[in-house]
Design an enzyme around this catalytic site. Structure first.
Site, PDB file in Angstrom:
ATOM      1  N   TYR A  80      87.015  14.852   1.670  1.00 24.76           N
ATOM      2  CA  TYR A  80      86.003  15.816   2.116  1.00 24.76           C
ATOM      3  C   TYR A  80      84.872  15.842   1.099  1.00 24.76           C
ATOM      4  CZ  TYR A  80      83.766  20.075   3.756  1.00 24.76           C
ATOM      5  OH  TYR A  80      82.844  20.985   4.231  1.00 24.76           O
ATOM      6  N   TYR A 134      85.119  31.285  -7.499  1.00 29.41           N
ATOM      7  CA  TYR A 134      85.344  31.181  -6.056  1.00 29.41           C
ATOM      8  C   TYR A 134      86.801  30.851  -5.740  1.00 29.41           C
ATOM      9  CZ  TYR A 134      80.443  31.418  -4.569  1.00 29.41           C
ATOM     10  OH  TYR A 134      79.163  31.841  -4.283  1.00 29.41           O
ATOM     11  N   ARG A 160      72.431  16.769  -2.612  1.00 33.20           N
ATOM     12  CA  ARG A 160      73.583  16.391  -1.801  1.00 33.20           C
ATOM     13  C   ARG A 160      73.145  15.678  -0.522  1.00 33.20           C
ATOM     14  NH1 ARG A 160      75.819  22.277   0.351  1.00 33.20           N
ATOM     15  NH2 ARG A 160      74.022  22.850   1.636  1.00 33.20           N
ATOM     16  N   VAL A 176      81.128  19.259   6.346  1.00 31.86           N
ATOM     17  CA  VAL A 176      80.604  20.372   7.132  1.00 31.86           C
ATOM     18  C   VAL A 176      79.560  21.063   6.271  1.00 31.86           C
ATOM     19  CG1 VAL A 176      81.096  22.539   8.313  1.00 31.86           C
ATOM     20  CG2 VAL A 176      82.790  20.690   8.353  1.00 31.86           C
ATOM     21  N   SER A 218      76.231  23.934   6.351  1.00 30.36           N
ATOM     22  CA  SER A 218      75.505  24.959   7.104  1.00 30.36           C
ATOM     23  C   SER A 218      74.043  25.044   6.679  1.00 30.36           C
ATOM     24  CB  SER A 218      76.178  26.329   6.916  1.00 30.36           C
ATOM     25  OG  SER A 218      76.222  26.677   5.539  1.00 30.36           O
ATOM     26  N   GLU A 241      75.679  33.799  -6.252  1.00 24.79           N
ATOM     27  CA  GLU A 241      74.775  32.693  -5.932  1.00 24.79           C
ATOM     28  C   GLU A 241      74.348  31.998  -7.222  1.00 24.79           C
ATOM     29  OE1 GLU A 241      73.998  31.644  -2.946  1.00 24.79           O
ATOM     30  OE2 GLU A 241      75.093  33.234  -1.908  1.00 24.79           O
TER      31      GLU A 241
END
Length: 384
Positions: A266, A192, A227, A217, A219, A161
């Site tokens: 994207y 990542y 953002r 997308v 969450s 994180e």
């Protein structure tokens, strides 16, 4: 009974024969037992014969090294397989967020050998390394080991994180020996994702069929995130096919894969902006054949991970409107759009297996680096 002088001569000759035998095997310079005006040179066989001819004896020195070793008690050296190093044990003290990622062999997952992963705390005193997931460490350290740490053992602070979403605990300041995170300056960096060489089949890449222009997308939507603020301005100038709980359109994994690959662009917007913090939001679209529009660290930082022509950075445009205009232009010009995929002639996008890749890389590092190491001030390094 032989005269004393004859016995003495025989003794000297036997000693010299032994020296000749040894020197013929190892090709060494004679030590010079004789001092009779005979010059001993590097050609041991000729020297031996020359001296023995003077003494009227016969000499044979063609014994091989293998035969010599067979007639002596000198042990043969061990082969590499006979002195194989024991497995390095890495103990996963706590599963990240309470979810097991399995203990599969590192040899098949990461082509790393000689590692043994375990969550058996009974092996604490034997473990060469112990992994601690930052978000699962109790604030008062009550769930940390109670036994003293063995001198050879490494404690690894592990966190994927960003600092924004990682609580800073002053008790962790000098507790660990190694760090493992997405950061490139970690002791064991595990990003990542990354780009790796493409195979011959992968080089013949075909861009997936596109049905949508821009997708997103999310969450974890918060109006305070940078953002979210940028998105709210961008949608004033271009349509974005947005999904997630905030938009009342949750999708499953397969739906996500199909959606992203069907979009020309994207929005790879990170939830916080930190150096090297580029998550699956970047590497998944690259793998699925979509151009990522990134919001995160600087373009320069991104280019340390992926080619400059493989993505669009929001900082390339003074305003969200000008970014929207550029995306519309790319939608109308297929040749310009295809230029974002030239990197696929050489590379493919890979993603890390969360948890297992970390454990295996940690094990490999410990196996290869046995020297002492300590993290003196974790908090200053990560949150400073």
């Amino acid at each position: 009974m032989s005269a004393p002088w004859i016995t003495a001569v025989k003794t000297v000759i036997v000693m010299f024969l032994l020296e000749c035998l040894i020197l013929s095997v190892y090709h060494l310079q004679p030590l010079g037992y004789f001092n009779q005006g005979v010059q001993i040179n590097n050609n041991t066989e000729e020297s031996c014969l020359h001296v023995l001819k003077m003494q009227n004896y016969m000499c044979t020195v063609n014994i091989t090294t293998e035969k010599f070793l067979m007639t002596t008690s000198v042990p043969k050296p061990l082969t590499s397989t006979e002195i194989e190093e024991p497995d390095t044990i890495v103990l996963i003290w706590m599963w990240p967020f309470g979810s097991s990622f399995g203990l599969g062999p590192c040899s098949s997952a990461s082509n790393i050998h000689g590692c043994r992963l375990t969550d058996d705390r009974g092996l604490f005193n034997e473990a060469h390394g112990v992994m601690f997931h930052h978000r699962d460490i109790s604030w008062d350290l009550s769930n940390m080991p109670k036994l003293p740490r063995p001198a050879f053992q490494k404690w690894i602070w592990w966190n994927m994180e960003s600092p924004t979403h990682s609580g800073q605990n002053p008790l962790l300041k000098e507790l660990f020996n190694l760090t493992s995170s997405y950061r490139r300056d970690s002791d064991i960096p595990v990003p990542y994702g990354w780009l790796s060489d493409a195979t011959e089949v992968e080089k013949n890449y075909t861009i997936p069929k596109k049905e949508k222009l821009v997708c997103w997308v999310v969450s974890n939507y918060s109006p305070n995130h940078k953002r979210s603020q940028y998105f709210n301005e961008l949608v004033k100038h271009i349509n974005v096919d947005a999904h997630g709980r905030h938009f009342g359109s949750s999708i499953n994994h397969n739906e996500y894969l199909n959606l992203v690959s069907s979009c020309k662009f994207y929005l790879s917007f990170e939830n916080s902006v930190h150096r090297d913090y580029m998550t699956e939001k970047l590497f998944n679209p690259l793998a699925l054949g979509t151009v990522p529009v990134v919001l995160g660290p600087t373009r320069e930082n991104y280019e340390q991970f992926i080619p400059s022509e493989s993505f669009i950075h929001v900082d390339d445009f003074p305003t969200p409107k000008e970014l929207a205009d550029h995306l519309k232009l790319m939608d109308q010009n297929e040749d310009l759009y295809r230029q974002y995929f030239t990197w696929r002639e050489h590379f493919v996008s890979k993603g890390a297996l969360f948890g297992l890749d970390h454990a295996c890389r940690i094990c490999e590092h410990i196996r290869k680096n046995k020297h002492y190491r300590v993290v003196k001030d974790l908090n200053s390094w990560y949150w400073g």
